[in-house]
Design an enzyme around this catalytic site. Structure first.
Site, mmCIF file in Angstrom:
data_model
loop_
_atom_site.group_PDB
_atom_site.id
_atom_site.type_symbol
_atom_site.label_atom_id
_atom_site.label_comp_id
_atom_site.label_asym_id
_atom_site.label_seq_id
_atom_site.Cartn_x
_atom_site.Cartn_y
_atom_site.Cartn_z
ATOM 1 N N GLY A 15 0.785 -1.237 0.000
ATOM 2 C CA GLY A 15 0.000 0.000 0.000
ATOM 3 C C GLY A 15 0.814 1.283 0.000
ATOM 4 N N VAL B 214 6.640 -5.922 -0.724
ATOM 5 C CA VAL B 214 7.449 -6.579 -1.752
ATOM 6 C C VAL B 214 6.778 -6.489 -3.132
ATOM 7 C CG1 VAL B 214 8.112 -8.912 -2.514
ATOM 8 C CG2 VAL B 214 8.719 -8.105 -0.208
ATOM 9 N N GLY B 215 5.445 -6.622 -3.182
ATOM 10 C CA GLY B 215 4.730 -6.670 -4.467
ATOM 11 C C GLY B 215 4.994 -5.456 -5.339
ATOM 12 N N TYR C 222 8.552 5.926 -7.409
ATOM 13 C CA TYR C 222 8.152 7.197 -6.811
ATOM 14 C C TYR C 222 7.029 7.765 -7.681
ATOM 15 C CZ TYR C 222 12.348 6.967 -3.867
ATOM 16 O OH TYR C 222 13.298 6.587 -2.952
HETATM 17 P P1 FDA Z 1 1.322 -0.921 -3.268
HETATM 18 O O1 FDA Z 1 0.641 -2.091 -2.690
HETATM 19 O O2 FDA Z 1 0.682 0.409 -3.113
HETATM 20 O O3 FDA Z 1 1.636 -1.195 -4.791
HETATM 21 C C1 FDA Z 1 2.313 -0.296 -5.644
HETATM 22 C C2 FDA Z 1 1.964 -0.606 -7.102
HETATM 23 O O4 FDA Z 1 2.304 -1.953 -7.418
HETATM 24 C C3 FDA Z 1 0.473 -0.490 -7.406
HETATM 25 O O5 FDA Z 1 0.317 -0.098 -8.752
HETATM 26 C C4 FDA Z 1 -0.011 -1.897 -7.208
HETATM 27 O O6 FDA Z 1 -1.229 -2.195 -7.884
HETATM 28 C C5 FDA Z 1 1.132 -2.715 -7.741
HETATM 29 N N1 FDA Z 1 1.236 -4.016 -7.077
HETATM 30 C C6 FDA Z 1 1.394 -4.226 -5.749
HETATM 31 N N2 FDA Z 1 1.486 -5.524 -5.496
HETATM 32 C C7 FDA Z 1 1.382 -6.167 -6.689
HETATM 33 C C8 FDA Z 1 1.412 -7.536 -7.055
HETATM 34 N N3 FDA Z 1 1.556 -8.489 -6.153
HETATM 35 N N4 FDA Z 1 1.257 -7.862 -8.358
HETATM 36 C C9 FDA Z 1 1.100 -6.889 -9.287
HETATM 37 N N5 FDA Z 1 1.074 -5.567 -8.992
HETATM 38 C C10 FDA Z 1 1.221 -5.213 -7.702
HETATM 39 N N6 FDA Z 1 11.300 2.735 -2.875
HETATM 40 C C11 FDA Z 1 12.598 2.380 -3.006
HETATM 41 O O7 FDA Z 1 12.997 1.913 -4.064
HETATM 42 N N7 FDA Z 1 13.457 2.513 -1.949
HETATM 43 C C12 FDA Z 1 13.052 2.970 -0.739
HETATM 44 O O8 FDA Z 1 13.860 3.070 0.189
HETATM 45 C C13 FDA Z 1 11.690 3.335 -0.578
HETATM 46 N N8 FDA Z 1 11.219 3.796 0.601
HETATM 47 C C14 FDA Z 1 9.896 4.116 0.751
HETATM 48 C C15 FDA Z 1 9.405 4.558 1.986
HETATM 49 C C16 FDA Z 1 8.064 4.892 2.139
HETATM 50 C C17 FDA Z 1 7.568 5.340 3.485
HETATM 51 C C18 FDA Z 1 7.184 4.797 1.034
HETATM 52 C C19 FDA Z 1 5.745 5.178 1.181
HETATM 53 C C20 FDA Z 1 7.660 4.349 -0.185
HETATM 54 C C21 FDA Z 1 9.010 4.007 -0.345
HETATM 55 N N9 FDA Z 1 9.507 3.559 -1.570
HETATM 56 C C22 FDA Z 1 10.828 3.202 -1.684
HETATM 57 C C23 FDA Z 1 8.622 3.443 -2.743
HETATM 58 C C24 FDA Z 1 8.116 2.003 -2.881
HETATM 59 O O9 FDA Z 1 9.122 1.196 -3.436
HETATM 60 C C25 FDA Z 1 6.891 1.958 -3.812
HETATM 61 O O10 FDA Z 1 5.879 2.778 -3.321
HETATM 62 C C26 FDA Z 1 6.399 0.519 -3.991
HETATM 63 O O11 FDA Z 1 5.678 0.408 -5.188
HETATM 64 C C27 FDA Z 1 5.560 0.087 -2.823
HETATM 65 O O12 FDA Z 1 5.165 -1.229 -2.908
HETATM 66 P P2 FDA Z 1 3.880 -1.685 -2.049
HETATM 67 O O13 FDA Z 1 3.627 -3.097 -2.338
HETATM 68 O O14 FDA Z 1 4.067 -1.263 -0.630
HETATM 69 O O15 FDA Z 1 2.775 -0.716 -2.651
#
Ligand code: FDA
Length: 514
Positions: free
Chosen positions: A90, A158-159, A455
């Site tokens: 998320g 991770v996703g 980002y």
């Molecule tokens: P989320 O669930 O919101 O998914 C992000 C996107 O990927 C969406 O479009 C989603 O639909 C898709 N997605 C997710 N899971 C999927 C799956 N299983 N299959 C297909 N699509 C999928 N980046 C970095 O490189 N280095 C860093 O140090 C940081 N630090 C950091 C800190 C904080 C506080 C935040 C809020 C963000 C970062 N980031 C980062 C950015 C981070 O890498 C980026 O936001 C990722 O996409 C987050 O993955 P999530 O699964 O948490 O996000």
């Protein structure tokens, strides 16, 4: 509308008829009338900009515990014309994993987060719903001389992270998370379960940095673990305007990407009050991980960056896993269990953007940047300069969709956080951020002005809902992916020609009209 209520009902019916094997899917479905709906939705929202009462909410959230639940969610969504959003951690900067302007369903992978570490093979299978903190923890639980190159904040999922690249303090030594993925499991638009071999090299290429959400639901990733020394060294050295910050940041640009690849020195910049009368200063924190002991670090710094004046007293030796806590501000001696905590403290709204720097910014350019930063006093503006070079220079631009390799000295992350509530405040801070971004234009990459997909920034362009044209999407697509965008479009056209998996910045298939 009644049409969408009807679709919604049919969709739920479809799910309930779906054959299950072990777990009953009905207990994993949250509709808006379910008493747990709000807590399930809000649990993984990381930017409160997207949790207000006016933010569009999903009709249904599904939290699968097994493959067949994901297959059911995809098949029923397709059959009944529901849009799907996929959520792992998320952390999406624009909330795309849980917000959509058309009626939609969230597939939330929170329950699929097992991690299996194979020490002998130096690999791990990681389910997408795990966080990177959990990944670090599960590796360290088994062995202290292996690690994994991923981001700094342990709650990142991770996703999304692996799907969009993923970098942290070991980027100069080992590249991105996505560079270290060697197999994956995905469910495609037809509900088929595929591994690397059955999905083929084109799709396997696309999901390592091209954003999984354009191609299917990535269930799990197999990664190569990397060696880490038993002792690493960290430091954070702060300098302000009275301590030559401008000259130091300027000089850093000439050395940061050329250091030994064991050394990662990033800069975190902030404008702070320097006096009670409101005089402002710029603070630069030189924040570093060195994959080795302090006795090797000091001579390296004396040779390449003596201007910083790093001393042994500035440095702390620790294990690599402890360094993951250090970079999150935990004090030494804190239990590693904090890596398992999925709830970050104090969520506040923010907007972020990214840039790549190919030529050092001259001192006047930096001074102008400080002026711009001083203008934002109501919010907290932070700029993070992350050095490239090392391994990043060795990997070709087309190896995976992430293209920002040799020729980039560093990446900038521009961030603005604010405490005030409401739209007016948000617009004011976002507009300041856009002015800062405009100011940076002459100093950063051009044609394209590159950006980092993880980002996520909708300012650089979006697909219009309904019609997605190549010409329109290439505006933002080329910024994130350069020429790799064309191959991503080609893969998308092969695996999801009807554009079922779509969002504001999803890769379009050729000539799609949905
Ligand atoms: P989320 O669930 O919101 O998914 C992000 C996107 O990927 C969406 O479009 C989603 O639909 C898709 N997605 C997710 N899971 C999927 C799956 N299983 N299959 C297909 N699509 C999928 N980046 C970095 O490189 N280095 C860093 O140090 C940081 N630090 C950091 C800190 C904080 C506080 C935040 C809020 C963000 C970062 N980031 C980062 C950015 C981070 O890498 C980026 O936001 C990722 O996409 C987050 O993955 P999530 O699964 O948490 O996000």
């Amino acid at each position: 509308s009644s049409a969408s209520a009807h679709t919604h009902e049919n969709f739920l019916q479809c799910l309930s008829h779906y054959p299950n094997t072990t777990s009953n899917i009905s207990q994993l479905i949250y509709t808006q009338t379910n008493s747990s709906y709000a807590s399930v939705l809000n649990f993984s929202i990381r930017n409160p900009r997207f949790s207000s009462s006016s933010t569009p909410k999903p009709l249904v959230i599904i939290t699968p515990v097994q493959l067949s639940h994901i297959q059911a969610a995809i098949n029923c969504s397709r059959k009944h014309g529901m849009q799907v959003r996929i959520r792992s951690g998320g952390h999406d900067y624009e909330g795309l994993s849980y917000v959509s302007q058309v009626p939609f369903v969230v597939i939330d992978l929170i329950n699929l987060r097992s991690i299996t570490v194979d020490v002998d093979e130096r690999t791990a299978w990681i389910e997408s719903g795990a966080t990177i903190g959990e990944v670090y923890y599960r590796i360290a639980e088994k062995i202290r001389t292996l690690g994994f190159p991923a981001g700094v904040c342990p709650t990142v999922g991770v996703g999304g992270h692996f799907g969009g690249g993923g970098y942290g303090t070991m980027l100069r030594k080992y590249g991105l998370s996505a560079d270290n993925v060697i197999d994956a499991h995905i469910v495609d638009v037809n509900g088929r379960f595929l591994d690397r071999q059955s999905m083929g090299e084109d799709l396997f290429w696309a999901i390592r940095g091209g954003g999984g959400a354009s191609f299917g639901v990535v269930l799990a990733w197999k990664v190569k673990l990397v060696p880490v020394p038993s002792t690493v060294t960290v430091f954070s050295v702060n300098r302000n305007l009275e301590q030559n910050v401008t000259q130091l940041v300027h000089r850093w640009q000439y050395v940061a990407d050329k250091f030994d690849e064991d050394l990662f020195v990033r800069i975190i910049l902030q404008s702070l009050n320097a006096s009670a009368e409101g005089k402002r200063t710029i603070q630069a924190s030189f924040n570093s991980l060195f994959l080795g002991g302090v006795d090797r670090l000091i001579p390296l710094m004396e040779k390449s960056f003596p201007e910083l004046g790093l001393t042994k007293e500035d440095c702390t030796e620790m294990s690599w896993i402890e360094s993951t806590l250090y970079f999150n501000g935990f004090s030494s001696g804190e239990s590693l269990d904090v890596l398992l905590d999925r709830t970050p403290s104090g969520l506040i709204p923010y907007k972020a953007k990214s840039d790549y720097v190919k030529e050092p910014i001259p001192e006047e350019g930096l001074e102008g940047l400080w002026e711009k930063m001083h203008e934002e006093t109501a919010g907290r503006a932070i700029l993070i300069f992350s050095p490239y070079g090392g391994k990043m220079d060795e990997i070709s631009e087309s190896e995976i969709p992430f293209p920002h390799r040799v020729g980039n000295i560093y990446k900038i992350q521009h961030l603005i956080y604010w405490e005030e509530e409401g739209d007016e405040a948000a617009q004011r801070h976002i507009s300041w951020m856009r002015k800062l971004y405009a100011y940076m234009t002459p100093y950063v990459s051009k044609n394209p002005r590159a950006a980092y997909m993880n980002y996520r920034d909708l300012d650089i362009g979006t697909n219009r809902n309904g019609i997605t044209s190549y010409t329109e999407s290439s505006i933002w697509g080329i910024k994130y992916f350069k020429n790799n965008f064309n191959r991503l479009v080609h893969v998308k056209t092969m695996v999801d020609p009807t554009n079922f998996f779509r969002h504001e910045q999803s890769v379009p298939p050729l000539s799609s009209r949905v």
